[in-house]
Write a protein that holds these residues in place. Structure first.
Motif, mmCIF file in Angstrom:
data_model
loop_
_atom_site.group_PDB
_atom_site.id
_atom_site.type_symbol
_atom_site.label_atom_id
_atom_site.label_comp_id
_atom_site.label_asym_id
_atom_site.label_seq_id
_atom_site.Cartn_x
_atom_site.Cartn_y
_atom_site.Cartn_z
ATOM 1 N N SER A 74 -54.183 -4.046 1.895
ATOM 2 C CA SER A 74 -52.754 -3.946 2.193
ATOM 3 C C SER A 74 -51.938 -4.984 1.423
ATOM 4 O O SER A 74 -50.746 -4.787 1.172
ATOM 5 C CB SER A 74 -52.504 -4.119 3.696
ATOM 6 N N LYS A 79 -52.884 4.298 -1.696
ATOM 7 C CA LYS A 79 -53.201 5.407 -0.802
ATOM 8 C C LYS A 79 -54.586 5.972 -1.098
ATOM 9 O O LYS A 79 -55.360 6.282 -0.184
ATOM 10 C CB LYS A 79 -52.142 6.508 -0.959
ATOM 11 N N LYS A 88 -53.082 2.089 14.322
ATOM 12 C CA LYS A 88 -52.332 2.302 13.082
ATOM 13 C C LYS A 88 -51.917 3.776 12.977
ATOM 14 O O LYS A 88 -52.431 4.526 12.136
ATOM 15 C CB LYS A 88 -53.194 1.920 11.871
ATOM 16 N N THR A 136 -50.987 5.204 9.530
ATOM 17 C CA THR A 136 -52.134 5.464 8.651
ATOM 18 C C THR A 136 -52.824 6.751 9.063
ATOM 19 O O THR A 136 -53.218 7.560 8.211
ATOM 20 C CB THR A 136 -53.130 4.286 8.713
#
Length: 578
Positions: free
Chosen positions: A176, A186, A211, A214
């Motif tokens: 990240s 990605k 998350k 995500t």
């Protein structure tokens, strides 16, 4: 395997005991031995504890013994030996590092320090070798401390693929923060999730619960999973029902879609058997999306059971497109059945656009005269999107037979795309359509497109139009189209026009498109507008202010501009005093 001498066997046994209590062979124990022969036996014993290499040659064992000695004693000596070998014997470097990794397995920073002392160009290659060796000989820990280094040397993905128990959370945190393009981040995140799913699906689901963004962004993971193990994917996705809720892109939606693609019968049977109150509507919604991605027939049946309004709005166009392919008659009936249940403009447009693409004649034959006007209008838009290019003659004949209210001027956008192909047909249609005689927008769009492609033809046509709205629209459109090619062409067109409404309209386009970029030029053109145009004074002052703001020395040029009235000069004088 040959038997070791008895003293080495005893030594190996003692080393095993020491290792069991966390006191493996150390440099201290090595240097405590004063007899060189015993030191050699000690190092040989260290080597005997290592897993056997995959291949041996005559030089392997001596090199290994030497590396072991250096690893336990003087790192600079080992670095120098590796550096010397880089110049001539590159294979020796691999052997030395391999040995070093194996004798300092629980001290990876020792190896890292050696690698970082190598020439910069060689560091990534040999760090890669170090990783391979560590993985080959059975890591017992996630190697979390080395992860930042693996990212630094672009070796993180190799670690992820080969490590038996990677630290997923630490990896995600570093990923990240890594400096990557969005598409690359990605893609690497998907690789992480795939590996995580393979090694520890339960831990992955717990992570995705924390998350949701995500989970939504990578919901395709569940579709791929369901195609291999539907029940596991469904069970996992039901734990994430709050993610992308109301969308076919939710984990549950993707899992059911993946299952439906491989076994639609079993998917339908399971989905219709769910009776848990909070889960049932989500499952029906997901099944509808899955069917809409196929032939749409089941989705059409289930549509009115979908409760979420957002989901219905997303689902309806998909059903319409699917039925346009699989069963157009059923599609038309479904649109009619639901015309009062929701806003059906988008589904109707999607249906006819898809039908017209593959069967224009059928689309025209099935024009919905019985539907409300708003649905007829979007149908005209949809059919024109393909008819305009495929068969303009048929399209114009069809349009002429329709009530004017269904072909209002906002449907004339497609005419602009046809002006180069069929200019006579387009201009004839505009001049004879009831609405276009008073509306400026269709003329503006057609003139802009035509002027950007064929300036001479567009200008000649625009000069023939004298009615109010069409005259304004055509003059404005020609100017806009010419500006797409060259500003000088647009100015030349404007100054050649006689004073009046046509020139005023052309100058208004110049104001809209070039006032901020070229205020001085625009000011000179505005000055030629007829005095009775209310927009002249207001825009003249705007242009003067912008010109002076750009360059305060422009005052003299402004005052000497032709076609100014006394009031105009007074306005400029006031601006100069401010």
């Amino acid at each position: 395997m040959p038997k070791l001498p008895i003293h080495l066997t005893i030594f190996a046994f003692m080393c095993c005991l020491l290792n069991a209590f966390g006191q493996g062979p150390t440099f201290a124990s090595y240097t405590a031995i004063s007899d060189p022969a015993v030191q050699a036996d000690y190092l040989t014993g260290v080597i005997s504890l290592m897993p056997p290499p995959k291949s041996k040659n005559a030089d392997y064992q001596p090199a290994l013994t030497l590396a072991a000695a250096w690893a336990l004693s003087e790192r600079p000596a080992l670095v120098k030996a590796i550096g010397d070998s880089l110049q001539s014997e590159r294979e020796t470097v691999g052997v030395l590092l391999n040995a070093l990794v194996r004798v300092t397995f629980d001290q990876p920073q020792e190896v890292l320090a050696v690698v970082e002392a190598l020439p910069e160009k060689a560091q990534a290659k040999y760090l890669y070798d170090v990783m391979q060796t560590r993985l080959r000989y059975g890591l017992k820990t996630p190697d979390t401390d080395l992860l930042p280094v693996y990212f630094q040397y672009n070796l993180a993905e190799y670690y992820l693929r080969r490590h038996p128990q990677p630290d997923f959370y630490a990896y995600e945190k570093l990923l990240s923060k890594a400096e990557l393009e969005d598409w690359d981040r990605k893609q690497q995140m998907r690789h992480l999730l795939d590996r995580w799913l393979y090694l520890d699906s339960e831990s992955l689901i717990q992570y995705l619960k924390s998350k949701p963004e995500t989970a939504c962004q990578h919901s395709d993971l569940f579709q791929d999973w369901a195609s291999k193990d539907a029940h596991a994917a469904i069970a996992a996705s039901t734990q994430l029902t709050g993610v992308c809720e109301g969308s076919g892109n939710s984990p549950l939606g993707k899992a059911i879609n993946g299952w439906y693609q491989t076994d639609p019968t079993a998917t339908e049977a399971w989905s219709l058997s769910v009776d848990e109150p909070t889960l049932q509507p989500l499952v029906i919604q997901a099944l509808s999306h899955a069917s809409a991605n196929a032939d749409g027939r089941l989705a059409a049946q289930l549509f009115n059971q979908v409760q979420d309004l957002g989901a219905r709005a997303e689902l309806a166009p998909k059903i319409a497109r699917a039925l346009a392919d699989s069963d157009p008659a059923l599609g038309l009936q479904w649109i009619r059945d639901n015309q009062n249940a929701m806003d059906m403009r988008e589904p109707t447009k999607a249906f006819y656009k898809h039908v017209a693409k593959y069967d224009l004649e059928f689309a025209i034959e099935q024009y919905p005269h019985d539907l409300p006007v708003n649905l007829q209008q979007v149908t005209v838009q949809a059919i024109m999107s393909h008819a305009a290019q495929a068969n303009p003659e048929v399209m114009f004949e069809w349009l002429a037979a329709l009530p004017p209210i269904t072909t209002r001027d906002y449907n004339f956008t497609r005419l602009a795309d046809m002006i180069i192909i069929s200019p006579d047909a387009v201009t004839h249609y505009l001049e004879n359509h009831p609405d276009s005689k008073t509306h400026h927008r269709p003329y503006m769009r057609v003139a802009q497109k035509w002027a950007s492609e064929d300036p001479e033809a567009a200008i000649a046509w625009a000069k023939t139009i004298t009615a109010g709205g069409p005259e304004y629209g055509s003059a404005y459109g020609v100017t806009t189209g010419l500006l797409e090619i060259n500003d000088d062409m647009a100015v030349e067109w404007i100054v050649e026009l006689p004073p009046g409404h046509r020139r005023n309209s052309a100058i208004l386009a110049m104001i809209d498109k070039r006032l901020k970029q070229r205020p001085q030029l625009t000011f000179e053109l505005i000055a030629t507008m007829t005095h009775d145009d209310k927009r002249r004074a207001e825009n003249l002052e705007k242009a003067a202010k912008l010109s002076l703001k750009r360059n305060p020395q422009n005052g003299a040029a402004l005052l000497s501009t032709p076609n100014l009235y006394d009031a105009d000069r007074a306005m400029i004088q006031n601006l100069l005093k401010q």
